[in-house]
Write a protein that holds these residues in place. Structure first.
Motif, PDB file in Angstrom:
ATOM      1  N   ASP A 227       0.815  -1.220   0.000  1.00 38.34           N
ATOM      2  CA  ASP A 227       0.000   0.000   0.000  1.00 38.34           C
ATOM      3  C   ASP A 227       0.849   1.271   0.000  1.00 38.34           C
ATOM      4  OD1 ASP A 227      -2.816  -0.892   0.096  1.00 38.34           O
ATOM      5  OD2 ASP A 227      -2.189  -1.865   1.956  1.00 38.34           O
ATOM      6  N   LEU A 228       2.081   1.156   0.502  1.00 36.73           N
ATOM      7  CA  LEU A 228       3.005   2.291   0.504  1.00 36.73           C
ATOM      8  C   LEU A 228       4.291   1.843  -0.190  1.00 36.73           C
ATOM      9  CD1 LEU A 228       2.624   3.681   4.172  1.00 36.73           C
ATOM     10  CD2 LEU A 228       1.670   4.665   2.079  1.00 36.73           C
ATOM     11  N   PRO A 229       4.317   1.894  -1.527  1.00 37.66           N
ATOM     12  CA  PRO A 229       5.472   1.391  -2.275  1.00 37.66           C
ATOM     13  C   PRO A 229       6.790   2.006  -1.809  1.00 37.66           C
ATOM     14  CG  PRO A 229       3.663   1.870  -3.768  1.00 37.66           C
ATOM     15  CD  PRO A 229       3.250   2.404  -2.423  1.00 37.66           C
ATOM     16  N   GLY A 230       7.772   1.145  -1.621  1.00 34.57           N
ATOM     17  CA  GLY A 230       9.091   1.609  -1.197  1.00 34.57           C
ATOM     18  C   GLY A 230       9.327   1.529   0.294  1.00 34.57           C
ATOM     19  N   PHE A 231       8.276   1.215   1.044  1.00 34.55           N
ATOM     20  CA  PHE A 231       8.428   1.115   2.500  1.00 34.55           C
ATOM     21  C   PHE A 231       9.107  -0.201   2.852  1.00 34.55           C
ATOM     22  CE2 PHE A 231       7.448   0.124   6.844  1.00 34.55           C
ATOM     23  CZ  PHE A 231       7.331   1.334   7.491  1.00 34.55           C
ATOM     24  N   GLU A 232      10.208  -0.127   3.605  1.00 29.01           N
ATOM     25  CA  GLU A 232      10.886  -1.333   4.063  1.00 29.01           C
ATOM     26  C   GLU A 232      11.776  -0.996   5.257  1.00 29.01           C
ATOM     27  OE1 GLU A 232      14.188  -4.711   2.693  1.00 29.01           O
ATOM     28  OE2 GLU A 232      13.547  -3.174   1.265  1.00 29.01           O
ATOM     29  N   THR A 233      11.610  -1.719   6.345  1.00 31.91           N
ATOM     30  CA  THR A 233      12.490  -1.574   7.508  1.00 31.91           C
ATOM     31  C   THR A 233      12.782  -2.963   8.059  1.00 31.91           C
ATOM     32  OG1 THR A 233      10.673  -1.356   9.108  1.00 31.91           O
ATOM     33  CG2 THR A 233      11.506   0.678   8.120  1.00 31.91           C
ATOM     34  N   ASP A 234      13.816  -3.049   8.894  1.00 32.50           N
ATOM     35  CA  ASP A 234      14.172  -4.344   9.459  1.00 32.50           C
ATOM     36  C   ASP A 234      14.947  -4.152  10.754  1.00 32.50           C
ATOM     37  OD1 ASP A 234      16.567  -3.340   8.536  1.00 32.50           O
ATOM     38  OD2 ASP A 234      17.075  -5.056   7.282  1.00 32.50           O
ATOM     39  N   ILE A 235      15.152  -5.260  11.443  1.00 33.92           N
ATOM     40  CA  ILE A 235      15.995  -5.296  12.633  1.00 33.92           C
ATOM     41  C   ILE A 235      17.097  -6.317  12.364  1.00 33.92           C
ATOM     42  CG2 ILE A 235      16.141  -5.849  15.099  1.00 33.92           C
ATOM     43  CD1 ILE A 235      13.101  -5.281  15.254  1.00 33.92           C
ATOM     44  N   TRP A 236      18.330  -5.917  12.515  1.00 31.96           N
ATOM     45  CA  TRP A 236      19.407  -6.906  12.521  1.00 31.96           C
ATOM     46  C   TRP A 236      20.196  -6.755  13.808  1.00 31.96           C
ATOM     47  CZ3 TRP A 236      24.017  -4.423  12.919  1.00 31.96           C
ATOM     48  CH2 TRP A 236      24.222  -3.227  12.225  1.00 31.96           C
ATOM     49  N   ILE A 237      20.777  -7.847  14.229  1.00 35.27           N
ATOM     50  CA  ILE A 237      21.462  -7.903  15.520  1.00 35.27           C
ATOM     51  C   ILE A 237      22.840  -8.520  15.309  1.00 35.27           C
ATOM     52  CG2 ILE A 237      21.377  -8.851  17.861  1.00 35.27           C
ATOM     53  CD1 ILE A 237      18.289  -8.808  17.561  1.00 35.27           C
ATOM     54  N   ALA A 238      23.840  -7.913  15.946  1.00 34.99           N
ATOM     55  CA  ALA A 238      25.230  -8.343  15.738  1.00 34.99           C
ATOM     56  C   ALA A 238      25.936  -8.560  17.067  1.00 34.99           C
ATOM     57  CB  ALA A 238      25.974  -7.292  14.915  1.00 34.99           C
ATOM     58  N   LEU A 239      27.088  -9.175  16.979  1.00 35.11           N
ATOM     59  CA  LEU A 239      27.973  -9.352  18.128  1.00 35.11           C
ATOM     60  C   LEU A 239      29.244  -8.549  17.853  1.00 35.11           C
ATOM     61  CD1 LEU A 239      28.409 -10.960  20.833  1.00 35.11           C
ATOM     62  CD2 LEU A 239      29.660 -12.638  19.462  1.00 35.11           C
ATOM     63  N   VAL A 240      29.603  -7.681  18.801  1.00 29.77           N
ATOM     64  CA  VAL A 240      30.803  -6.856  18.639  1.00 29.77           C
ATOM     65  C   VAL A 240      31.604  -6.870  19.939  1.00 29.77           C
ATOM     66  CG1 VAL A 240      29.684  -5.354  16.942  1.00 29.77           C
ATOM     67  CG2 VAL A 240      29.690  -4.694  19.357  1.00 29.77           C
ATOM     68  N   ALA A 241      32.856  -6.439  19.832  1.00 30.65           N
ATOM     69  CA  ALA A 241      33.760  -6.335  20.972  1.00 30.65           C
ATOM     70  C   ALA A 241      34.308  -4.907  21.027  1.00 30.65           C
ATOM     71  CB  ALA A 241      34.900  -7.339  20.818  1.00 30.65           C
ATOM     72  N   PRO A 242      34.979  -4.536  22.101  1.00 30.93           N
ATOM     73  CA  PRO A 242      35.618  -3.214  22.119  1.00 30.93           C
ATOM     74  C   PRO A 242      36.677  -3.094  21.028  1.00 30.93           C
ATOM     75  CG  PRO A 242      35.509  -4.156  24.334  1.00 30.93           C
ATOM     76  CD  PRO A 242      35.138  -5.251  23.392  1.00 30.93           C
ATOM     77  N   ALA A 243      36.818  -1.900  20.474  1.00 29.52           N
ATOM     78  CA  ALA A 243      37.859  -1.661  19.470  1.00 29.52           C
ATOM     79  C   ALA A 243      39.217  -1.995  20.066  1.00 29.52           C
ATOM     80  CB  ALA A 243      37.827  -0.208  19.022  1.00 29.52           C
ATOM     81  N   GLY A 244      40.084  -2.577  19.225  1.00 32.78           N
ATOM     82  CA  GLY A 244      41.409  -2.940  19.690  1.00 32.78           C
ATOM     83  C   GLY A 244      41.514  -4.378  20.156  1.00 32.78           C
ATOM     84  N   THR A 245      40.392  -5.095  20.179  1.00 34.92           N
ATOM     85  CA  THR A 245      40.436  -6.516  20.516  1.00 34.92           C
ATOM     86  C   THR A 245      41.317  -7.225  19.484  1.00 34.92           C
ATOM     87  OG1 THR A 245      38.214  -6.444  21.488  1.00 34.92           O
ATOM     88  CG2 THR A 245      39.049  -8.609  20.826  1.00 34.92           C
ATOM     89  N   PRO A 246      42.254  -8.061  19.921  1.00 32.63           N
ATOM     90  CA  PRO A 246      43.167  -8.723  18.964  1.00 32.63           C
ATOM     91  C   PRO A 246      42.413  -9.404  17.832  1.00 32.63           C
ATOM     92  CG  PRO A 246      43.885  -9.137  21.207  1.00 32.63           C
ATOM     93  CD  PRO A 246      42.562  -8.430  21.310  1.00 32.63           C
ATOM     94  N   ARG A 247      42.892  -9.181  16.613  1.00 32.34           N
ATOM     95  CA  ARG A 247      42.217  -9.716  15.432  1.00 32.34           C
ATOM     96  C   ARG A 247      42.037 -11.233  15.503  1.00 32.34           C
ATOM     97  NH1 ARG A 247      38.847  -8.078  11.225  1.00 32.34           N
ATOM     98  NH2 ARG A 247      39.054  -9.549   9.503  1.00 32.34           N
ATOM     99  N   ASP A 248      43.029 -11.929  16.010  1.00 30.90           N
ATOM    100  CA  ASP A 248      42.917 -13.392  16.076  1.00 30.90           C
ATOM    101  C   ASP A 248      41.839 -13.834  17.063  1.00 30.90           C
ATOM    102  OD1 ASP A 248      44.811 -13.935  14.135  1.00 30.90           O
ATOM    103  OD2 ASP A 248      46.473 -13.916  15.555  1.00 30.90           O
ATOM    104  N   VAL A 249      41.599 -13.039  18.109  1.00 27.65           N
ATOM    105  CA  VAL A 249      40.514 -13.339  19.048  1.00 27.65           C
ATOM    106  C   VAL A 249      39.167 -13.100  18.365  1.00 27.65           C
ATOM    107  CG1 VAL A 249      39.383 -12.622  21.200  1.00 27.65           C
ATOM    108  CG2 VAL A 249      41.879 -12.890  21.117  1.00 27.65           C
ATOM    109  N   VAL A 250      39.064 -11.996  17.627  1.00 26.26           N
ATOM    110  CA  VAL A 250      37.839 -11.704  16.873  1.00 26.26           C
ATOM    111  C   VAL A 250      37.536 -12.837  15.900  1.00 26.26           C
ATOM    112  CG1 VAL A 250      36.835 -10.189  15.106  1.00 26.26           C
ATOM    113  CG2 VAL A 250      37.992  -9.188  17.089  1.00 26.26           C
TER     114      VAL A 250
END
Length: 309
Positions: A227-250
């Motif tokens: 009824d309202l062409p172009g309307f689209e929203t969503d929810i996505w959820i992620a897992l993150v760590a603090p910046a600087g976390t060792p790449r191999d741990v990530v």
């Protein structure tokens, strides 16, 4: 010789891990956080504890993680509002989503449902728009919190439909649904996993979904975009760590998370709640955050939401 980061990853985890869920217990973020925690604990033999830290649209819990040691022992379940809406909507957001977190992986997506109390005589988007136009500014819509995708779904709906509705934010889905059932608010945009059981119990009526296509398990419920062409929203959820976390741990966490969401028992349990397991590489998650920051900034500008504060 192995590098320092690789050596850290080999010994990781050597103690308990905290997963911060920045919303109340029982919602999709909480379900995904507890799923990850349970399976990581089973795989690694170390305690993985979920802590709910709600408030400020998720910013309180997110800021706690952003300021935590970058060692992989404090992780954040981050919905897209935290990483791609709050920074534009709230000038006081205390973190930078691209600079203060190390992306690990997507963990799931959740469709958004537009629902009304079963007592409200509205069965379609067209009827809802007609009702809104017949009594401007009387309709109120609820959401799980200010600045959430559910909130902005309502703003975008009102803008595209040319109607006025008053937003009533709640601290999580549970109190919002209670008021929706009783008619304290006339409609709501909510995560489908929290709304669908009440639709099945006939306490709420599903009017439309905000995805671009009808859902396989709700084929009789149309999309808003029909009824309202172009309307689209969503929810996505992620897992993150603090910046600087060792790449191999990530990378180690990423690999385990991706394995977890291939498990049949996990996929079946989440599917029964309307949650679609979805994982990614850290780099793909970074790209998603960047594109969504631009997308929601346009919605916020077009709806004038920032000027309403």
């Amino acid at each position: 010789m192995i590098g320092h980061s690789e050596a850290i990853a080999q010994n990781y985890p050597s103690r308990s891990i905290r997963i911060i869920v920045p919303f109340t217990a029982g919602g999709g973020n909480d379900v995904l956080g507890r799923t990850v925690a349970q399976k990581l604990q089973e795989a690694w033999g170390q305690p993985v504890v979920v802590e709910n830290k709600p408030g400020a649209g998720g910013n309180i819990g997110a800021d706690l993680v952003a300021k935590s040691p970058a060692d992989g022992y404090t992780l954040l379940i981050a919905a897209n509002n935290i990483l791609s809406i709050n920074p534009t909507l709230n000038d006081g957001t205390p973190f930078d989503p691209l600079k203060d977190f190390a992306p690990i992986s997507l963990v799931g997506t959740i469709p958004v449902l537009l629902a009304v109390p079963s007592t409200l005589p509205v069965k379609s988007v067209k009827e809802l728009i007609s009702l809104a136009k017949s009594d401007p500014e009387k309709l109120t819509f609820g959401s799980a919190g200010y600045g959430t995708p559910q909130h902005l779904s309502g703003d975008l709906f009102a803008s595209m439909a040319g109607v006025k509705m008053q937003h009533v934010p709640y601290r999580g889905a549970s109190p919002m649904i209670t008021d929706l059932i009783s008619g304290q608010v006339q409609l709501a945009f909510g995560a489908i996993n929290t709304m669908l059981p009440l639709v099945k119990d006939r306490k709420l009526r599903a009017v439309a979904v905000t995805s671009d296509k009808r859902l396989p398990y709700l084929q009789d419920v149309p999309t808003v975009s029909e009824d309202l062409p172009g309307f689209e929203t969503d929810i996505w959820i992620a897992l993150v760590a603090p910046a600087g976390t060792p790449r191999d741990v990530v990378v180690k966490i990423n690999e385990e998370v991706r394995r977890i969401f291939t498990l049949p028992d996990v996929r079946e349990r989440l599917a029964a709640q309307g949650i679609e397991p979805k994982t990614s590489t850290p780099d793909d998650l970074t790209a998603l955050v960047k594109s969504d920051l631009a997308r929601w900034a346009k919605v916020i500008k077009d709806t004038g939401e920032k000027s309403k504060q």
